[in-house]
Design a protein around this motif. Structure first.
Motif, short mmCIF file in Angstrom:
data_model
loop_
_atom_site.label_atom_id
_atom_site.label_comp_id
_atom_site.label_asym_id
_atom_site.label_seq_id
_atom_site.Cartn_x
_atom_site.Cartn_y
_atom_site.Cartn_z
N TYR A 3 0.83 -1.20 0.00
CA TYR A 3 0.00 0.00 0.00
C TYR A 3 0.87 1.25 0.00
O TYR A 3 0.65 2.18 -0.78
N LEU A 4 1.89 1.28 0.85
CA LEU A 4 2.79 2.43 0.92
C LEU A 4 3.52 2.62 -0.40
O LEU A 4 3.67 3.75 -0.89
N ARG A 5 3.95 1.53 -1.02
CA ARG A 5 4.63 1.61 -2.32
C ARG A 5 3.70 2.20 -3.37
O ARG A 5 4.10 3.05 -4.17
N ASP A 6 2.42 1.78 -3.37
CA ASP A 6 1.47 2.31 -4.34
C ASP A 6 1.19 3.80 -4.11
O ASP A 6 1.05 4.57 -5.06
N VAL A 7 1.10 4.22 -2.85
CA VAL A 7 0.88 5.63 -2.55
C VAL A 7 2.06 6.47 -3.03
O VAL A 7 1.89 7.52 -3.66
N VAL A 8 3.27 6.00 -2.77
CA VAL A 8 4.47 6.73 -3.21
C VAL A 8 4.54 6.77 -4.74
O VAL A 8 4.82 7.82 -5.34
N LYS A 9 4.26 5.64 -5.38
CA LYS A 9 4.32 5.57 -6.84
C LYS A 9 3.29 6.50 -7.48
O LYS A 9 3.59 7.23 -8.42
N ASP A 10 2.07 6.50 -6.95
CA ASP A 10 1.04 7.36 -7.53
C ASP A 10 1.28 8.84 -7.20
O ASP A 10 0.99 9.71 -8.02
N THR A 11 1.81 9.14 -6.03
CA THR A 11 2.13 10.52 -5.71
C THR A 11 3.23 11.04 -6.62
O THR A 11 3.22 12.21 -7.02
N ALA A 12 4.17 10.19 -6.99
CA ALA A 12 5.26 10.60 -7.87
C ALA A 12 4.76 11.00 -9.26
O ALA A 12 5.47 11.71 -9.99
N LEU A 13 3.56 10.59 -9.63
CA LEU A 13 3.00 10.99 -10.93
C LEU A 13 2.82 12.50 -11.02
O LEU A 13 2.82 13.06 -12.12
N ALA A 14 2.69 13.17 -9.89
CA ALA A 14 2.54 14.63 -9.90
C ALA A 14 3.81 15.32 -10.36
O ALA A 14 3.77 16.48 -10.75
N PHE A 15 4.95 14.63 -10.31
CA PHE A 15 6.23 15.25 -10.64
C PHE A 15 6.74 14.88 -12.03
O PHE A 15 7.88 15.18 -12.37
N ALA A 16 5.92 14.26 -12.84
CA ALA A 16 6.32 13.92 -14.21
C ALA A 16 6.31 15.17 -15.08
O ALA A 16 5.48 16.06 -14.90
N TRP A 17 7.24 15.25 -16.03
CA TRP A 17 7.31 16.41 -16.92
C TRP A 17 6.06 16.48 -17.79
O TRP A 17 5.41 17.51 -17.91
N THR A 18 5.70 15.37 -18.41
CA THR A 18 4.49 15.30 -19.21
C THR A 18 3.43 14.60 -18.39
O THR A 18 3.68 13.51 -17.87
N PRO A 19 2.25 15.18 -18.24
CA PRO A 19 1.22 14.56 -17.41
C PRO A 19 0.85 13.16 -17.89
O PRO A 19 0.75 12.90 -19.08
N VAL A 20 0.68 12.28 -16.94
CA VAL A 20 0.34 10.90 -17.21
C VAL A 20 -1.17 10.75 -17.11
O VAL A 20 -1.77 11.26 -16.15
N ALA A 21 -1.79 10.07 -18.05
CA ALA A 21 -3.23 9.87 -18.03
C ALA A 21 -3.56 8.81 -16.97
O ALA A 21 -3.70 7.64 -17.26
N HIS A 22 -3.62 9.25 -15.74
CA HIS A 22 -3.94 8.34 -14.64
C HIS A 22 -4.93 9.02 -13.73
O HIS A 22 -4.68 10.14 -13.31
N PRO A 23 -6.02 8.49 -13.42
CA PRO A 23 -6.56 7.26 -13.96
C PRO A 23 -6.92 7.42 -15.43
O PRO A 23 -7.01 8.53 -15.92
N ALA A 24 -7.11 6.32 -16.10
CA ALA A 24 -7.30 6.34 -17.55
C ALA A 24 -8.52 7.15 -17.97
O ALA A 24 -8.59 7.64 -19.08
N ARG A 25 -9.49 7.30 -17.06
CA ARG A 25 -10.70 8.04 -17.42
C ARG A 25 -10.47 9.54 -17.50
O ARG A 25 -11.28 10.27 -18.03
N ALA A 26 -9.37 10.02 -16.93
CA ALA A 26 -9.12 11.45 -16.86
C ALA A 26 -8.14 11.89 -17.93
O ALA A 26 -7.18 11.20 -18.22
N VAL A 27 -8.43 13.03 -18.50
CA VAL A 27 -7.51 13.63 -19.45
C VAL A 27 -6.62 14.58 -18.67
O VAL A 27 -7.12 15.46 -17.99
#
Length: 169
Positions: A3-27
Protein backbone atom coordinates in the motif's frame (compact mmCIF):
# COMPACT_ATOMS: atom_id res chain seq x y z
CA UNK A 1 4.26 -2.16 2.45
CA UNK A 2 2.49 -2.73 -0.88
CA UNK A 3 0.00 0.00 0.00
CA UNK A 4 2.79 2.43 0.92
CA UNK A 5 4.63 1.61 -2.32
CA UNK A 6 1.47 2.31 -4.34
CA UNK A 7 0.88 5.63 -2.55
CA UNK A 8 4.47 6.73 -3.21
CA UNK A 9 4.32 5.57 -6.84
CA UNK A 10 1.04 7.36 -7.53
CA UNK A 11 2.13 10.52 -5.71
CA UNK A 12 5.26 10.60 -7.87
CA UNK A 13 3.00 10.99 -10.93
CA UNK A 14 2.54 14.63 -9.90
CA UNK A 15 6.23 15.25 -10.64
CA UNK A 16 6.32 13.92 -14.21
CA UNK A 17 7.31 16.41 -16.92
CA UNK A 18 4.49 15.30 -19.21
CA UNK A 19 1.22 14.56 -17.41
CA UNK A 20 0.34 10.90 -17.21
CA UNK A 21 -3.23 9.87 -18.03
CA UNK A 22 -3.94 8.34 -14.64
CA UNK A 23 -6.56 7.26 -13.96
CA UNK A 24 -7.30 6.34 -17.55
CA UNK A 25 -10.70 8.04 -17.42
CA UNK A 26 -9.12 11.45 -16.86
CA UNK A 27 -7.51 13.63 -19.45
CA UNK A 28 -4.45 15.34 -17.98
CA UNK A 29 -3.26 18.77 -19.01
CA UNK A 30 -3.59 19.90 -22.61
CA UNK A 31 -7.06 18.37 -22.86
CA UNK A 32 -8.88 21.26 -24.50
CA UNK A 33 -9.38 20.89 -28.24
CA UNK A 34 -11.74 21.81 -31.04
CA UNK A 35 -14.19 19.18 -32.19
CA UNK A 36 -17.24 17.12 -31.34
CA UNK A 37 -17.48 14.07 -29.13
CA UNK A 38 -20.57 11.89 -29.47
CA UNK A 39 -22.10 10.08 -26.54
CA UNK A 40 -21.17 6.41 -26.29
CA UNK A 41 -23.68 4.20 -28.07
CA UNK A 42 -23.75 1.57 -25.33
CA UNK A 43 -24.94 3.91 -22.55
CA UNK A 44 -28.51 3.17 -21.44
CA UNK A 45 -28.45 6.27 -19.24
CA UNK A 46 -27.86 8.48 -22.31
CA UNK A 47 -30.92 6.96 -23.99
CA UNK A 48 -32.99 7.60 -20.86
CA UNK A 49 -31.86 11.24 -20.74
CA UNK A 50 -32.77 11.67 -24.41
CA UNK A 51 -36.24 10.22 -23.81
CA UNK A 52 -37.03 12.08 -20.59
CA UNK A 53 -35.22 15.42 -20.93
CA UNK A 54 -33.66 16.31 -24.25
CA UNK A 55 -34.23 14.40 -27.48
CA UNK A 56 -31.60 16.59 -29.19
CA UNK A 57 -28.84 15.47 -26.83
CA UNK A 58 -25.93 14.47 -29.07
CA UNK A 59 -22.75 14.76 -27.01
CA UNK A 60 -20.14 17.41 -26.44
CA UNK A 61 -18.81 20.00 -28.82
CA UNK A 62 -16.41 22.87 -28.49
CA UNK A 63 -17.74 26.37 -29.04
CA UNK A 64 -15.68 29.18 -30.50
CA UNK A 65 -14.35 31.68 -29.36
CA UNK A 66 -14.44 30.21 -25.82
CA UNK A 67 -12.69 27.01 -26.84
CA UNK A 68 -9.93 29.04 -28.50
CA UNK A 69 -9.30 30.88 -25.23
CA UNK A 70 -9.09 27.63 -23.25
CA UNK A 71 -6.79 26.05 -25.81
CA UNK A 72 -4.46 29.05 -25.73
CA UNK A 73 -4.58 29.28 -21.93
CA UNK A 74 -3.68 25.67 -21.20
CA UNK A 75 -0.12 25.87 -22.54
CA UNK A 76 1.41 28.78 -20.58
CA UNK A 77 -0.70 28.09 -17.47
CA UNK A 78 0.50 24.51 -16.95
CA UNK A 79 2.96 23.88 -14.13
CA UNK A 80 5.31 21.04 -14.99
CA UNK A 81 5.94 18.36 -12.37
CA UNK A 82 9.66 19.05 -11.78
CA UNK A 83 8.85 22.72 -11.13
CA UNK A 84 6.30 21.65 -8.51
CA UNK A 85 8.98 19.45 -6.95
CA UNK A 86 11.40 22.39 -6.88
CA UNK A 87 8.80 24.60 -5.20
CA UNK A 88 8.13 21.92 -2.57
CA UNK A 89 11.86 21.50 -1.97
CA UNK A 90 12.27 25.26 -1.49
CA UNK A 91 9.46 25.20 1.05
CA UNK A 92 11.07 22.25 2.82
CA UNK A 93 14.40 24.08 2.92
CA UNK A 94 12.69 27.03 4.56
CA UNK A 95 10.87 24.83 7.04
CA UNK A 96 14.15 23.17 8.03
CA UNK A 97 16.14 26.39 7.97
CA UNK A 98 13.78 28.28 10.23
CA UNK A 99 11.67 25.77 12.15
CA UNK A 100 10.01 28.46 14.26
CA UNK A 101 9.00 30.53 11.25
CA UNK A 102 5.75 30.09 9.41
CA UNK A 103 7.11 28.24 6.34
CA UNK A 104 6.67 24.84 7.99
CA UNK A 105 2.87 25.06 8.26
CA UNK A 106 2.08 25.82 4.59
CA UNK A 107 4.66 23.26 3.49
CA UNK A 108 3.02 20.58 5.66
CA UNK A 109 -0.40 21.57 4.30
CA UNK A 110 0.88 21.34 0.71
CA UNK A 111 2.35 17.89 1.26
CA UNK A 112 -0.83 16.74 2.99
CA UNK A 113 -2.94 18.05 0.11
CA UNK A 114 -0.71 16.15 -2.31
CA UNK A 115 -0.49 12.81 -0.49
CA UNK A 116 -3.86 12.49 1.29
CA UNK A 117 -6.07 12.12 -1.82
CA UNK A 118 -3.71 9.49 -3.18
CA UNK A 119 -3.72 7.61 0.12
CA UNK A 120 -7.51 7.75 0.47
CA UNK A 121 -8.70 7.55 -3.14
CA UNK A 122 -6.28 7.49 -6.07
CA UNK A 123 -4.07 9.95 -7.92
CA UNK A 124 -5.84 12.41 -10.13
CA UNK A 125 -4.35 15.56 -11.64
CA UNK A 126 -7.18 17.70 -10.34
CA UNK A 127 -6.03 17.00 -6.76
CA UNK A 128 -2.65 18.62 -7.48
CA UNK A 129 -4.15 22.03 -8.23
CA UNK A 130 -4.76 23.11 -4.59
CA UNK A 131 -1.19 22.12 -3.72
CA UNK A 132 0.37 24.78 -5.95
CA UNK A 133 -0.60 28.02 -4.13
CA UNK A 134 0.13 26.61 -0.68
CA UNK A 135 3.51 25.23 -1.83
CA UNK A 136 4.34 28.61 -3.39
CA UNK A 137 3.46 30.30 -0.10
CA UNK A 138 5.81 27.95 1.77
CA UNK A 139 8.59 28.57 -0.75
CA UNK A 140 8.10 32.33 -0.49
CA UNK A 141 8.10 32.27 3.30
CA UNK A 142 11.24 30.17 3.27
CA UNK A 143 13.31 33.14 2.19
CA UNK A 144 11.27 36.02 3.56
CA UNK A 145 12.93 38.44 5.93
CA UNK A 146 11.58 38.51 9.47
CA UNK A 147 9.02 41.21 10.23
CA UNK A 148 10.38 44.56 11.35
CA UNK A 149 8.91 44.30 14.85
CA UNK A 150 10.91 41.11 15.45
CA UNK A 151 14.10 43.03 14.66
CA UNK A 152 13.09 45.79 17.08
CA UNK A 153 12.26 43.24 19.78
CA UNK A 154 15.68 41.60 19.37
CA UNK A 155 17.36 45.00 19.66
CA UNK A 156 15.55 45.60 22.98
CA UNK A 157 16.75 42.26 24.31
CA UNK A 158 20.43 43.08 23.71
CA UNK A 159 22.36 43.90 26.90
CA UNK A 160 22.94 47.60 27.40
CA UNK A 161 26.30 49.06 28.25
CA UNK A 162 26.87 50.00 31.86
CA UNK A 163 27.29 53.74 32.39
CA UNK A 164 30.92 54.74 32.37
CA UNK A 165 32.62 56.21 35.44
CA UNK A 166 33.10 59.56 33.68
CA UNK A 167 29.38 60.05 33.17
CA UNK A 168 28.54 59.05 36.73
CA UNK A 169 31.03 61.43 38.30
Amino acid sequence: MDYLRDVVKDTALAFAWTPVAHPARAVPAFGFALGTWPLPADQPLADQVRREYDPDLTGMRSVRPYADLLIAYQYPAHLRGPLLAAILLLGLAGALRRPRRTAALPWAVAVTLLVAPVAVLDFDHRYVLPVVPVACLAAGLAFARPPRRAVVRKARELPREAPSAERAG
